[in-house]
Design a protein around this motif. Structure first.
Motif, PDB file in Angstrom:
ATOM      1  N   GLY A  86      31.417 -40.067  -0.727  1.00 13.08           N
ATOM      2  CA  GLY A  86      31.307 -40.867   0.492  1.00 13.08           C
ATOM      3  C   GLY A  86      30.044 -40.594   1.284  1.00 13.08           C
ATOM      4  O   GLY A  86      29.959 -40.978   2.454  1.00 13.08           O
ATOM      5  N   GLU A  87      29.077 -39.918   0.666  1.00 11.42           N
ATOM      6  CA  GLU A  87      27.826 -39.662   1.392  1.00 11.42           C
ATOM      7  C   GLU A  87      26.985 -40.940   1.451  1.00 11.42           C
ATOM      8  O   GLU A  87      27.168 -41.855   0.663  1.00 11.42           O
ATOM      9  CB  GLU A  87      27.049 -38.529   0.688  1.00 11.42           C
ATOM     10  N   HIS A  88      26.063 -40.962   2.397  1.00 16.09           N
ATOM     11  CA  HIS A  88      25.169 -42.118   2.546  1.00 16.09           C
ATOM     12  C   HIS A  88      24.146 -42.104   1.418  1.00 16.09           C
ATOM     13  O   HIS A  88      23.161 -41.374   1.464  1.00 16.09           O
ATOM     14  CB  HIS A  88      24.419 -42.049   3.876  1.00 16.09           C
ATOM     15  N   VAL A  89      24.395 -42.880   0.399  1.00 11.73           N
ATOM     16  CA  VAL A  89      23.454 -42.977  -0.722  1.00 11.73           C
ATOM     17  C   VAL A  89      23.317 -44.459  -1.059  1.00 11.73           C
ATOM     18  O   VAL A  89      24.318 -45.175  -1.113  1.00 11.73           O
ATOM     19  CB  VAL A  89      23.998 -42.226  -1.968  1.00 11.73           C
ATOM     20  N   GLY A  90      22.094 -44.914  -1.288  1.00 13.50           N
ATOM     21  CA  GLY A  90      21.875 -46.289  -1.737  1.00 13.50           C
ATOM     22  C   GLY A  90      22.304 -47.318  -0.705  1.00 13.50           C
ATOM     23  O   GLY A  90      22.202 -47.104   0.505  1.00 13.50           O
ATOM     24  N   THR A  91      22.795 -48.443  -1.206  1.00 16.57           N
ATOM     25  CA  THR A  91      23.180 -49.564  -0.345  1.00 16.57           C
ATOM     26  C   THR A  91      24.636 -49.935  -0.601  1.00 16.57           C
ATOM     27  O   THR A  91      25.038 -50.082  -1.754  1.00 16.57           O
ATOM     28  CB  THR A  91      22.301 -50.803  -0.646  1.00 16.57           C
ATOM     29  N   LEU A  92      25.387 -50.086   0.483  1.00 18.65           N
ATOM     30  CA  LEU A  92      26.776 -50.538   0.374  1.00 18.65           C
ATOM     31  C   LEU A  92      26.810 -52.052   0.571  1.00 18.65           C
ATOM     32  O   LEU A  92      26.368 -52.549   1.605  1.00 18.65           O
ATOM     33  CB  LEU A  92      27.632 -49.849   1.446  1.00 18.65           C
ATOM     34  N   VAL A  93      27.293 -52.776  -0.433  1.00 13.84           N
ATOM     35  CA  VAL A  93      27.468 -54.220  -0.308  1.00 13.84           C
ATOM     36  C   VAL A  93      28.948 -54.455  -0.016  1.00 13.84           C
ATOM     37  O   VAL A  93      29.803 -54.016  -0.776  1.00 13.84           O
ATOM     38  CB  VAL A  93      27.046 -54.955  -1.600  1.00 13.84           C
ATOM     39  N   ARG A  94      29.211 -55.109   1.115  1.00 11.22           N
ATOM     40  CA  ARG A  94      30.595 -55.157   1.611  1.00 11.22           C
ATOM     41  C   ARG A  94      30.891 -56.511   2.261  1.00 11.22           C
ATOM     42  O   ARG A  94      29.974 -57.303   2.485  1.00 11.22           O
ATOM     43  CB  ARG A  94      30.780 -54.041   2.646  1.00 11.22           C
ATOM     44  N   PRO A  95      32.177 -56.744   2.588  1.00 17.63           N
ATOM     45  CA  PRO A  95      32.508 -57.994   3.290  1.00 17.63           C
ATOM     46  C   PRO A  95      31.816 -58.045   4.650  1.00 17.63           C
ATOM     47  O   PRO A  95      31.512 -56.991   5.224  1.00 17.63           O
ATOM     48  CB  PRO A  95      34.031 -57.913   3.471  1.00 17.63           C
TER      49      PRO A  95
END
Ligand code: UDP
Length: 245
Positions: free
Chosen positions: A231-240
């Protein structure tokens, strides 16, 4: 600090390119496959359930120049067989790393691997086995990105982890634009509207319609798969998209 709870079941999407040395076009680089296997094995041993969809672009794509003049369905069958070659390479590397695995193919080839059976795949995952899904969806005119979305939904994965050569989603190609900006998070519709290269539009639509997040991250940065899982901040989260207040 972690920004969300760890994932307990993931679907890792590895494109064919993930199997080859970026400086060499195509083929399978055993060092890279071993590194991926080590990191996947680490997560599996810590209790994360891992399904993997493998691509085949390092060997053959149905819409590539080498398929020019071919019947598209035949070319796509070749592409699906290519994914199976990658799946077997990854299975071998995982087993060498003492990780129990099963390969399931969407096109039956019983002497080589199990056929895809959803309930059996779930049972393997529950037993801690890494399940590698090969041969895409078994039908032409689809990609392994769409297969990843489909399988992730079928097995109830909490997210798709899309390992790439860059460290996330940018507003333009960072290889060609020094001023490209990376998104920490972006919603599905913006990806579609801006034509961003995350996954093809069929795959994005499937994820969007079913609220299945995608984390795009740099695959070969040591430890990155674990960081995403934790759950660390890595890369990009694509979400609703955010719901209106
Ligand atoms: N393919 C297909 N149906 C599927 C999945 C894949 O026909 O359900 C074929 C298609 O020709 C594709 C090739 O398999 O080009 C390899 O998959 P992909 O291009 O998605 O691999 P990647 O880009 O991830 O390496």
């Amino acid at each position: 600090m972690p920004h969300r709870p760890p994932f307990s079941r993931i679907l890792l999407k590895l494109s064919g390119e993930a199997f080859s040395d970026p400086s060499v076009k195509g083929g399978i680089d055993p060092t890279i496959v071993r590194q991926v296997a080590r990191e996947v094995g680490q997560q599996a041993s810590e209790g994360t359930q891992v399904g993997i969809v493998v691509g085949g672009g390092n060997i053959f794509r149905g819409n590539s120049p080498s398929a020019t003049g071919m019947d598209r369905a035949s070319a796509d069958h070749m592409g699906m067989l290519a994914t199976t070659i990658n799946a077997l390479a990854l299975q071998d590397a995982l087993e060498k790393a003492n990780v129990e695995t099963r390969v399931q193919t969407a096109i039956e080839m019983k002497e080589v691997a199990e056929p895809y059976i959803r309930r059996r795949a779930l049972r393997h995952l529950e037993k801690g086995r890494v399940v590698i899904f090969a041969a895409g969806l078994g039908v032409p005119y689809f990609t392994t990105d769409t297969s990843a979305a489909q399988r992730a939904l079928e097995i109830g994965a909490e997210a798709i982890l899309k390992g790439t050569q860059v460290d996330g989603v940018y507003d333009k190609d960072p290889k060609h634009h020094a001023d490209a900006v990376r998104y920490d998070e972006i919603d599905f519709l913006s990806v579609l509207n801006q034509g961003l290269q995350v996954m093809d539009s069929t795959a994005i639509s499937l994820c969007m319609d079913n609220g299945l997040p995608i984390v795009v991250f740099e695959l070969l940065r040591e430890g990155n798969i674990g960081r995403v899982v934790r759950g660390e901040h890595v890369g990009t989260l694509v979400r609703p998209a955010d719901l209106p207040a």
